[in-house]
Design a protein around this motif. Structure first.
Motif, mmCIF file in Angstrom:
data_model
loop_
_atom_site.group_PDB
_atom_site.id
_atom_site.type_symbol
_atom_site.label_atom_id
_atom_site.label_comp_id
_atom_site.label_asym_id
_atom_site.label_seq_id
_atom_site.Cartn_x
_atom_site.Cartn_y
_atom_site.Cartn_z
ATOM 1 N N PRO A 65 39.546 34.597 32.292
ATOM 2 C CA PRO A 65 39.058 33.911 33.497
ATOM 3 C C PRO A 65 40.063 33.942 34.640
ATOM 4 C CG PRO A 65 39.595 32.321 31.766
ATOM 5 C CD PRO A 65 39.630 33.677 31.140
ATOM 6 N N LEU A 66 41.362 33.924 34.323
ATOM 7 C CA LEU A 66 42.364 34.014 35.375
ATOM 8 C C LEU A 66 42.237 35.343 36.127
ATOM 9 C CD1 LEU A 66 45.475 32.559 33.522
ATOM 10 C CD2 LEU A 66 44.525 31.660 35.638
ATOM 11 N N PHE A 67 42.031 36.416 35.403
ATOM 12 C CA PHE A 67 41.952 37.741 36.014
ATOM 13 C C PHE A 67 40.721 37.871 36.907
ATOM 14 C CE2 PHE A 67 40.533 42.160 35.987
ATOM 15 C CZ PHE A 67 41.652 42.794 36.481
ATOM 16 N N PHE A 68 39.579 37.437 36.390
ATOM 17 C CA PHE A 68 38.335 37.657 37.121
ATOM 18 C C PHE A 68 38.062 36.614 38.205
ATOM 19 C CE2 PHE A 68 37.415 40.102 33.229
ATOM 20 C CZ PHE A 68 36.993 41.286 33.812
ATOM 21 N N LEU A 69 38.570 35.388 38.024
ATOM 22 C CA LEU A 69 38.187 34.309 38.936
ATOM 23 C C LEU A 69 39.252 33.946 39.965
ATOM 24 C CD1 LEU A 69 36.396 31.869 36.464
ATOM 25 C CD2 LEU A 69 35.385 33.625 37.926
ATOM 26 N N THR A 70 40.503 34.397 39.777
ATOM 27 C CA THR A 70 41.553 34.024 40.732
ATOM 28 C C THR A 70 41.210 34.396 42.175
ATOM 29 O OG1 THR A 70 43.336 34.048 39.099
ATOM 30 C CG2 THR A 70 43.963 34.405 41.380
ATOM 31 N N PRO A 71 40.725 35.613 42.469
ATOM 32 C CA PRO A 71 40.377 35.926 43.862
ATOM 33 C C PRO A 71 39.321 34.986 44.428
ATOM 34 C CG PRO A 71 40.443 37.919 42.527
ATOM 35 C CD PRO A 71 40.509 36.767 41.580
ATOM 36 N N PHE A 72 38.322 34.635 43.604
ATOM 37 C CA PHE A 72 37.251 33.775 44.073
ATOM 38 C C PHE A 72 37.725 32.335 44.246
ATOM 39 C CE2 PHE A 72 35.313 37.339 41.902
ATOM 40 C CZ PHE A 72 34.327 37.740 42.799
ATOM 41 N N SER A 73 38.628 31.893 43.379
ATOM 42 C CA SER A 73 39.133 30.523 43.502
ATOM 43 C C SER A 73 39.976 30.378 44.764
ATOM 44 C CB SER A 73 39.952 30.144 42.262
ATOM 45 O OG SER A 73 41.125 30.919 42.160
ATOM 46 N N GLY A 74 40.745 31.427 45.100
ATOM 47 C CA GLY A 74 41.505 31.381 46.345
ATOM 48 C C GLY A 74 40.601 31.342 47.555
ATOM 49 N N TRP A 75 39.549 32.137 47.522
ATOM 50 C CA TRP A 75 38.579 32.139 48.619
ATOM 51 C C TRP A 75 37.881 30.782 48.727
ATOM 52 C CZ3 TRP A 75 33.009 32.333 48.394
ATOM 53 C CH2 TRP A 75 32.395 32.626 49.618
ATOM 54 N N ALA A 76 37.511 30.203 47.575
ATOM 55 C CA ALA A 76 36.851 28.895 47.586
ATOM 56 C C ALA A 76 37.767 27.824 48.160
ATOM 57 C CB ALA A 76 36.419 28.519 46.169
ATOM 58 N N ALA A 77 39.061 27.904 47.847
ATOM 59 C CA ALA A 77 40.006 26.907 48.350
ATOM 60 C C ALA A 77 40.156 26.986 49.864
ATOM 61 C CB ALA A 77 41.374 27.104 47.688
ATOM 62 N N ASP A 78 39.805 28.125 50.456
ATOM 63 C CA ASP A 78 39.876 28.276 51.908
ATOM 64 C C ASP A 78 38.564 27.951 52.597
ATOM 65 O OD1 ASP A 78 42.529 28.987 51.936
ATOM 66 O OD2 ASP A 78 42.130 31.143 51.816
ATOM 67 N N THR A 79 37.469 27.845 51.847
ATOM 68 C CA THR A 79 36.157 27.626 52.462
ATOM 69 C C THR A 79 35.510 26.303 52.045
ATOM 70 O OG1 THR A 79 35.111 28.880 50.668
ATOM 71 C CG2 THR A 79 35.695 30.102 52.655
ATOM 72 N N ILE A 123 39.531 28.466 32.906
ATOM 73 C CA ILE A 123 38.748 28.313 34.145
ATOM 74 C C ILE A 123 39.322 27.197 34.997
ATOM 75 C CG2 ILE A 123 36.497 27.640 35.053
ATOM 76 C CD1 ILE A 123 35.245 29.032 32.595
ATOM 77 N N ALA A 124 39.665 26.085 34.371
ATOM 78 C CA ALA A 124 40.218 24.952 35.121
ATOM 79 C C ALA A 124 41.549 25.317 35.769
ATOM 80 C CB ALA A 124 40.397 23.749 34.195
ATOM 81 N N ARG A 125 42.382 26.078 35.059
ATOM 82 C CA ARG A 125 43.666 26.492 35.623
ATOM 83 C C ARG A 125 43.466 27.400 36.827
ATOM 84 N NH1 ARG A 125 47.408 28.509 30.732
ATOM 85 N NH2 ARG A 125 48.912 28.694 32.428
ATOM 86 N N VAL A 126 42.429 28.243 36.788
ATOM 87 C CA VAL A 126 42.118 29.104 37.932
ATOM 88 C C VAL A 126 41.792 28.260 39.158
ATOM 89 C CG1 VAL A 126 40.509 30.809 38.847
ATOM 90 C CG2 VAL A 126 41.305 31.010 36.512
ATOM 91 N N LEU A 127 40.988 27.220 38.950
ATOM 92 C CA LEU A 127 40.564 26.380 40.077
ATOM 93 C C LEU A 127 41.700 25.506 40.597
ATOM 94 C CD1 LEU A 127 37.091 25.196 38.715
ATOM 95 C CD2 LEU A 127 37.517 26.942 40.450
ATOM 96 N N THR A 128 42.557 25.035 39.694
ATOM 97 C CA THR A 128 43.612 24.106 40.093
ATOM 98 C C THR A 128 44.652 24.758 40.993
ATOM 99 O OG1 THR A 128 43.355 22.894 38.021
ATOM 100 C CG2 THR A 128 45.370 22.507 39.261
ATOM 101 N N GLY A 129 45.107 25.971 40.629
ATOM 102 C CA GLY A 129 46.220 26.599 41.337
ATOM 103 C C GLY A 129 46.056 26.707 42.835
#
Length: 418
Positions: A65-79, A123-129
């Motif tokens: 999940p870190l590999f696949f979701l990190t780009p999306f979590s960063g984008w979500a944190a900006d939007t 998944i939670a770690r991806v969202l938290t960072g």
């Protein structure tokens, strides 16, 4: 509260800082308990090699999940509202730790249950960072931001140092105690997040999707040889030489100990990292920083080789202290080089690439160590990993002469952004 640093005089920032510290502590304590429990359960019915493979699988599960979701979590944190994302992530972790604690206490725990929960932890770690990492800029005035970022880094780094050690020692009481302790810390972090009132967050343009942003970051890293060398050095060295992932095996099967010995060994790298961090906080590096980073990774590899063959608990503890200290020096130099040699408008995207690299080296490093231990045994796995880290140092010194030539943390000239 006039004695506090200026950012901590702001109620919103105090709540944020507390949430970041508590959440990271809980996360690392929980992951440490998961690693130990996976191995002990596997060893009840499996050989050391087979149990080591199951242990390594935990790292792989969390990396996916870190590999696949990190780009999306960063984008979500900006939007999206960063507080909301952080609350969702910590809520997932509360239920994950609670489920593991209850299953352990009732005797219903099993490897499939742990693996399923580990996916949600990843998944939670991806969202938290990204959400927690960027939240400080929405809370304090611009002139206090450098101080706020430094304090936030102290909370994060301090927790990453202390968390695994705390988790290891709690295991000596019981495994469920470690999980329930993590639940309490996660709840505290969630309460702190709810105490943060309205924030001033400027949303990014939603027309620029996460894929395009990450591609731009990757392109910049590829073209900046110093940044590429620093990121990839850590990636391959830690990927190969992740001795910490083998500690449950060494504590239980090689030294014949239990949770208390595992706690001591798990705390050793934290001792070294803490000592190094305090030293560099007082006497920061100023000269030959690139060469010292290469030497630190070399020491990391040599200490890992010594760890592989040590059969003395005292010597093993000392070698783990050295591993933690040398890794901290490498992280200190690498992070500073990446931040200072990267234009401000590119730091977020380059940071995403760096985050993926760190995730790969840590989680995939655990998986690689487990696989190697299943094939060759834990001693040879640690030896091969340490040798691999040493070889990487020599190779990177040749492939990336920019690392050897990095005299200090000041770029020779402004770096143009793409």
């Amino acid at each position: 509260m006039s004695w506090l640093p200026e950012p901590l005089r702001i109620a919103n920032y105090r709540a944020f800082w507390s949430a970041r510290l508590l959440a990271t502590l809980a996360q690392l304590a929980m992951v440490t308990a998961i690693e130990y429990q996976v191995y002990t359960i596997a060893r009840e019915t499996m050989s050391i090699e087979a149990a080591a493979l199951r242990l390594g699988f935990i790292g792989f599960i969390q990396f996916v999940p870190l590999f696949f979701l990190t780009p999306f979590s960063g984008w979500a944190a900006d939007t999206m509202d960063r507080r909301t994302i952080a609350k969702i992530a910590i809520t997932i972790e509360i239920f994950s730790a609670l489920a593991l604690g209850i299953a352990t206490a009732t005797g219903e725990i099993s490897l499939p249950i742990i693996y399923i929960v580990a996916i949600f932890v990843g998944i939670a770690r991806v969202l938290t960072g990204p959400s927690m990492g960027a939240l400080a800029s929405n809370i304090v005035p611009r002139e206090l931001l450098p101080s706020a970022i430094a304090l936030s880094s102290i909370a994060w780094k301090g927790a990453t140092i202390i968390g695994p050690a705390v988790g290891g020692y709690l295991l000596a009481v019981s495994i469920e105690t470690a999980y329930f302790f993590s639940v309490a810390l996660f709840v505290g972090a969630l309460i702190a997040l709810f105490l943060i009132s309205a924030i001033n967050q400027e949303k990014s343009d939603r027309t620029n999707g996460p894929i395009a942003q990450v591609i731009a970051g990757i392109k910049y890293v590829r073209e900046n040889r110093l940044v590429l060398g620093a990121i990839s050095l850590d990636l391959f060295a830690v990927l190969l030489g992740s001795a910490v992932a083998l500690l449950p095996i060494f504590a239980t099967d090689i030294f014949g100990g239990g949770p208390d010995l595992f706690g001591h060994l798990r705390a050793a790298p934290a001792v070294g990292a803490t000592a190094a961090a305090l030293y560099f906080a007082i006497r920061p590096l100023k000269t030959e920083v690139g060469l010292k980073m290469l030497l630190a990774v070399g020491v990391f590899g040599l200490a890992t080789i010594g760890f592989a063959f040590s059969r003395s608990i005292e010597l093993t503890f000392l070698l783990l202290v050295i591993i933690g200290a040398s890794d901290m020096l490498s992280v200190y130099v690498r992070s500073s080089l990446i931040q200072l040699y990267t234009p401000d408008q590119m730091r977020g995207r380059v940071g995403a690439v760096s985050t993926l690299s760190i995730s790969a080296s840590n989680e995939l490093g655990d998986a690689e160590s487990g696989l190697m231990a299943s094939l060759f045994g834990p001693t040879m796995a640690a030896f091969i990993g340490g040798m691999g880290a040493v070889v990487v140092v020599f190779a990177w010194a040749i492939i990336f002469p920019e690392l050897r030539k990095a005299r200090d943390f000041n770029p020779p000239e402004p770096t143009a952004s793409p």
